[in-house]
Every structure is written in C-alpha cells, then in structure tokens.
Design a protein around this motif. Structure first.
Motif, short mmCIF file in Angstrom:
data_model
loop_
_atom_site.label_atom_id
_atom_site.label_comp_id
_atom_site.label_asym_id
_atom_site.label_seq_id
_atom_site.Cartn_x
_atom_site.Cartn_y
_atom_site.Cartn_z
N GLN A 1 0.89 -0.91 0.18
CA GLN A 1 0.06 -0.07 0.47
C GLN A 1 1.03 1.06 -0.11
OE1 GLN A 1 -2.41 -0.37 3.51
NE2 GLN A 1 -3.13 -2.37 2.86
N ASN A 2 1.73 1.22 -0.16
CA ASN A 2 3.44 2.04 0.56
C ASN A 2 2.98 3.21 1.29
OD1 ASN A 2 5.49 3.42 -0.55
ND2 ASN A 2 4.60 4.48 -2.62
N LYS A 3 2.56 2.37 2.78
CA LYS A 3 1.28 3.28 3.46
C LYS A 3 2.88 4.00 4.20
CE LYS A 3 -1.16 1.86 7.59
NZ LYS A 3 -2.34 2.00 7.22
N SER A 4 2.64 5.36 4.36
CA SER A 4 3.33 6.11 5.09
C SER A 4 3.50 6.24 6.94
CB SER A 4 3.36 7.99 5.03
OG SER A 4 3.88 8.46 5.57
N VAL B 1 3.39 -3.23 15.00
CA VAL B 1 1.58 -3.09 13.92
C VAL B 1 0.48 -2.83 14.89
CG1 VAL B 1 0.00 -5.70 13.69
CG2 VAL B 1 3.13 -5.78 13.64
N ARG B 2 0.13 -2.69 16.08
CA ARG B 2 -0.35 -2.44 16.35
C ARG B 2 -1.01 -0.22 16.02
NH1 ARG B 2 -3.09 -5.90 20.00
NH2 ARG B 2 -1.34 -7.00 20.94
N GLN C 1 11.39 -5.23 8.73
CA GLN C 1 12.24 -6.35 8.52
C GLN C 1 11.88 -7.67 8.50
OE1 GLN C 1 15.06 -5.76 11.97
NE2 GLN C 1 16.07 -7.58 11.82
N ALA C 2 10.27 -7.29 9.76
CA ALA C 2 9.41 -8.90 9.30
C ALA C 2 9.29 -9.22 8.48
CB ALA C 2 8.47 -8.24 10.20
N VAL D 1 8.92 2.40 13.17
CA VAL D 1 7.54 0.90 12.53
C VAL D 1 8.03 0.91 11.63
CG1 VAL D 1 4.66 1.13 12.26
CG2 VAL D 1 5.55 2.96 14.45
N GLN D 2 8.20 1.69 10.48
CA GLN D 2 8.73 0.86 9.72
C GLN D 2 9.45 0.20 9.34
OE1 GLN D 2 9.65 3.43 5.74
NE2 GLN D 2 7.64 4.94 5.87
#
Lengths: 335, 335
Positions: free
Chosen positions: A185-188, A257-258, A199-200, A193-194
């Motif tokens: 989604q190319n989420k900002s 994640v939350r 990494q995950a 957090v990114q």
C-alpha cells in the motif's frame, strides 16, 4: 474442478493419495515422514535426514518493486530454513532452482544469489547445486537438506500434540503481514515502525536454535508459521487429531503492528502469514523451561483439547468463545 | 548485461563464484562435489549422498498441446533420474515443487502426478514431499536425493576424463530432438517412425542400471546428454581439462531419425538435447567390457586428447577435421 475451487490443501490431500507408497522399496522402509509435514524425514545411518522444498514466485510472493533482489534471495533461504527449524533439525546443503526471463539484468541475479549466500552462511548451509531455466517470470525454488544432527535424536512433527499440552509461539505474530501490507500500500508510517515491519517481512529470522532447544527439552510438536497462526495450528490439530483453544489476549503482537494497523492487528496475527515463528505444543513444565532457557521470547497462547478434533476455538478478553472461519493464506483461494 | 547476452553457462559460472564456500562448516568439509556436475555429492556415514534438481517450464520445455499431463509428469521424473544415473547412483527420495495457474483442472494435476509416480516406482524412488504455488504458468521442479549405494563405492564425475580414454555413449542420439521437432511442426511421418520419435522425447529411459555397471567396471567419467552431445561433451572437456575428437560416422543414430530428417539427422544427434543417454569415457578395455555386459547398446564414438583443452574436434567420413561453433541448447540463447 479447477484447482482454485478445490484449494491448495484439498489439492495436496488429493495428490497425497495419488503418490501412494511403493511397498517394500528400501527408500519406503526408511521413511519416517512423507508428504504432510514441514519436511520429509528418513532414517540415515546415524541420524534422521530431512529435506524440504519451497518456491517463491514473482508477483505472488514478492515484487522487485518493493524488495531488493538481495532481500528476495535472503527471504527465499530464510523461509526454507524455517521448515528445517520446525523439525528441530540442522541445515546442511541447499539446491537453488531459478526461472529467469532473458531480459533480467545479470547483476540482479548476482544480487539475488548474494542474498541467499548471506542468509545461508551463519547457519552453516552450503549452496551446492541448482538449475537455471528461462521463463517469463522469476521464480526461486530452494531445496534444503538437513539432519537431526546426532544418533537417536528426535525430530519435531505436526502429529504429536496431545490434549493437555499448552500451545506456545516464539517471537511475535502479525508483523510480517503488516509489513507486506505497508509495502504493497506504500503506507506512510513513522520510520521506526517502518523499520520493524520491513524487517519482519523481508528478513525473518529462522528459528533454528529454538527448534534445537525444543528437542533438547523433550518437546515433540512444532510447525513454522508460514500461512498464518490459524491455518498452521489447524494443521497440527488435523495431524494430531486434537482440538485447540487460543486466548486472543495472550497472542504476542508488537506495538508497531498495533500502531500501524490498529484493530486489524489481531487479524494480522491470526491470519497473516510469513512470520516464520515456531508454533509448538508440549507439557506446560517443558514449555516453561523453554521460556527460561530461550534467548528468543516464548509465549503460551492456548492449549490442546481432546474435544472438537481439528477445530480451533478462540477465547476473547471477555471470555467469549468463537470459531474462526477464514483461516489464512491459501495459494488458490484468491485466484 | 542481460542474462540472455551472458548465456546460461556464463551465468552459472558467475553464480558459482558468488556462492563461494563457507570455510570450515561441517557441510563444506563433507562436500565431494558442489555446483558444476550432474548432482551435488557429499560424504554420508556409509555412502556418498547425491542431490540434483531440475525444472520444466510450460512452453519452454513442454506444451500440453503436444504431450499429455501424464507424459509430462513422467518426463520430469525421467530427466532428473538421468542426473542420478550420470553419477552412477541409486535414487531414493523426490520432492516435487509445482507452480500452477488457478484455472488448471484438478484432474490434469492428478494426471501429472500419476505420470511422476509411474516413472518413479520402477526405480524405487519415493515421492515424499513438495510444494504447490500459484503462478500464471505450470512449472515442475523436482529434487531427487540418491546415494552411491554402499561404502567406498565410487561415483561418476565430469572431471576425471584422461587423454587416451575412449568416448562412448549409451543408446542412440538425436531421436529426442527429432521427436520434439516432429511434435512442434506436427510433421506427418509413418506411424512406426512417429512412435519411436515420440517415445524418445516423451518417455526417455533413465540409464540407472548402465550408470551402476560403469562404476562396477571401474569407469569414472560420465555426464547425461540433456543439452546435446557437443554441449555436454564440452563440459567434460572443460571439467577434465582435456580435448576430444569425435568420429561423426560412429555416432549411433536410429534409422527413424534419418528417415524423418534426412541430412539434418547428424545435426540433431550432435546438438539436439534431451536424449538422456550417458556420455562417458574410460580406458578402451573397460569400455569394451561395458559393451559386452550391458543390455543397452554402447557405442565408442571418439577419444579424449591431451591437446586442444576444452575443444571438440569432429572427424568426418573422409577424414576431414572441423571444430563446431554452435554447441547445443542454451536456455537464454534464443530469448
């Protein structure tokens, strides 16, 4: 019937029946586990031998638009090492079969290979062969051959869960699926957090030492979470002919994640795949010992039940009980 | 540079350098042969272990328009068994990784699997695992794990040819390439010719017993002909640092190939791939013994030379000498 209608697991069951055993062949006599666990296993001369294969297909499992070729190579090795971890084994040799389009840049193929090598080396895994074919899409199929490591040492299987076992998981869940959603989604998101989510999804850590520890402690049941907690737990339930009860509030989910996905975080942890954590069960005393001895966090999230064979029951914070329908990633479900 | 410009073998050489050894790992210490032979080989506890992988991609290696799914499955197993034959080994276990489009008929996948099983069973090969992924095209990647069979038993490699060896081949050459041309061109031929060529391309016979016999007799050099006589012989020459001289008139070519393709028959035998015959070299006395003991025809077609390292010299019926340029199948040459 189209394979998309039958689904991945229906198809595998159908093929398992087709590939029936050849009675009395030396190979068959030494076989410990055939189709239907994280790896095939057979008795070698001094230890159990393991072999597993996994494919990654461009635009299905990865896209060069959101991952470097080095990351893609590393991920391909990591996801296969995870199957060896789920057997409690040690990796030895890898064979790499790739299909490549003719107009791919050689340097990109070299980068892919460097990523594989970088991920393989710390685990003592040697890349010793392979195959290259031309095809319109990049696909990477890796076979890893491993072993239990010493005579009479046990392996971890999906079929040994017993009622009364507690269910536990290494690390945390949902971050890989969150990372995939973020990249697609190319989420900002905030940089920290990114970094965690990236990494995950791109460089999961194969739980080889954790798998070894579980065997050492006497635990016998594990799977790696590749298709999602519910999908992979239901495989343990089916193979062991048991039921399972999960406490949603106990499932380890990272704050990142939350932060990034709010109320969707639990769904990502339950149904998102590719976490490559070990999901295992065993007597509470052994699992608590594993918690003490493991450098990686281990969390107890539920227990194995005698009733409701093959069924997973979810218990929420209010004690309400439900049975999930949508289980997780099926290769053909969305096609 | 695009991989199509570098070519398949240039790319493999480049990747071999990238996948350099991890010094001192237990896996590396036991490795006998890494990238660059028909199979990887390592020392097991009581015999040498072998592993090989090969892919078949729809519209590159096969087409459901001219082969049944059962034939395609059988061919996929046969071509991999041929790599074990070329090591003088015995097959044990196979892992099958397939990519399938969602709209493929389940019955076609089952037919594919039945073909694999039918081809595997007579060789004692057990299909024990695999992977299924969604992709736009069907591809089949098979890993076979085998072994030398008993303690201290030798294997066949590409690197042991010596000047003075004679070069020999099992069966006949060119029929598979002729069969492929016939099927692709939908060429009209007498039924008996069609049957022979069809069998050559669709159901090649893995030369497992012949590979065992060669080892028993003390022969140490072999490769299977998958990419064509010239291409595969040049691999022996490069790996052994020798030259080779081939007598064109000696190359065994079936009458059906000459009937169907006239003067092209020799080119099909030299450059056409997929015959899956064993190409080997050894002292003349041993090769002549193999000719006597083998139920499959063995033909001496040339000899290994000390001069012209890596070069193949062709000698025609008039004694004229030439050096071929176009060697055989390269996955990226035509893309």
């Amino acid at each position: 019937m189209k394979v998309a209608e039958l689904g991945e697991f229906g198809l595998i069951n159908r093929l398992r029946q087709t590939a029936t055993a050849i009675p009395d062949s030396p190979a068959q006599k030494k076989l410990v586990l055939g189709i239907g666990d994280d790896a095939a296993a057979w008795r070698g001369d001094t230890s159990i031998q393991l072999a597993t294969v996994d494919s990654m297909v461009q635009d299905v499992h990865f896209s060069p638009s959101w991952a470097s070729w080095t990351d893609i190579g590393a991920k391909a090795i990591a996801s296969n090492l995870s199957d060896i971890a789920a057997m409690g084994g040690l990796p030895l040799y890898a064979l790499v079969a790739m299909t490549l389009p003719g107009d791919m840049e050689t340097e990109d193929v070299v980068a892919l290979y460097c990523g594989m090598r970088r991920q393989a080396a710390p685990y003592g895994l040697a890349i010793v062969g392979g195959n290259i074919s031309r095809a319109p899409l990049v696909s990477i199929t890796i076979t890893i051959i491993g072993h239990s490591g010493s005579p009479k040492r046990a392996i971890l299987t999906r079929s040994s869960a017993r009622p009364g076992d507690v269910i536990a998981v290494t690390g945390s869940l949902g971050a890989a699926a969150a990372g995939l959603a973020m990249l697609r989604q190319n989420k900002s998101l905030p940089p920290q957090v990114q970094a965690v989510l990236r990494q995950a999804i791109l460089t999961p850590l194969p739980r080889i030492p954790e798998g070894r520890l579980l065997v050492d402690l006497g635990i016998r049941t594990a799977i790696d979470i590749s298709d999602g907690l519910l999908a992979d737990l239901s495989r343990i339930c089916q193979a062991s002919q048991v039921g399972a009860r999960l406490r949603i509030a106990a499932i380890p989910i990272r704050d990142e994640v939350r932060t990034a996905f709010g109320e969707q975080a639990v769904a990502l942890a339950l149904q998102g795949g590719e976490d490559y954590e070990l999901l295992f069960s065993g007597p509470r005393a052994l699992v608590e010992k594993a918690q003490l001895e493991s450098s990686c966090p281990i969390t107890i999230i539920g227990d194995i039940t005698a009733e409701n064979t093959g069924v997973i029951t979810l218990v929420d914070e209010q004690g309400r009980v439900s049975t999930p329908r949508q289980k997780g990633w099926d290769h053909f479900a969305s096609s």
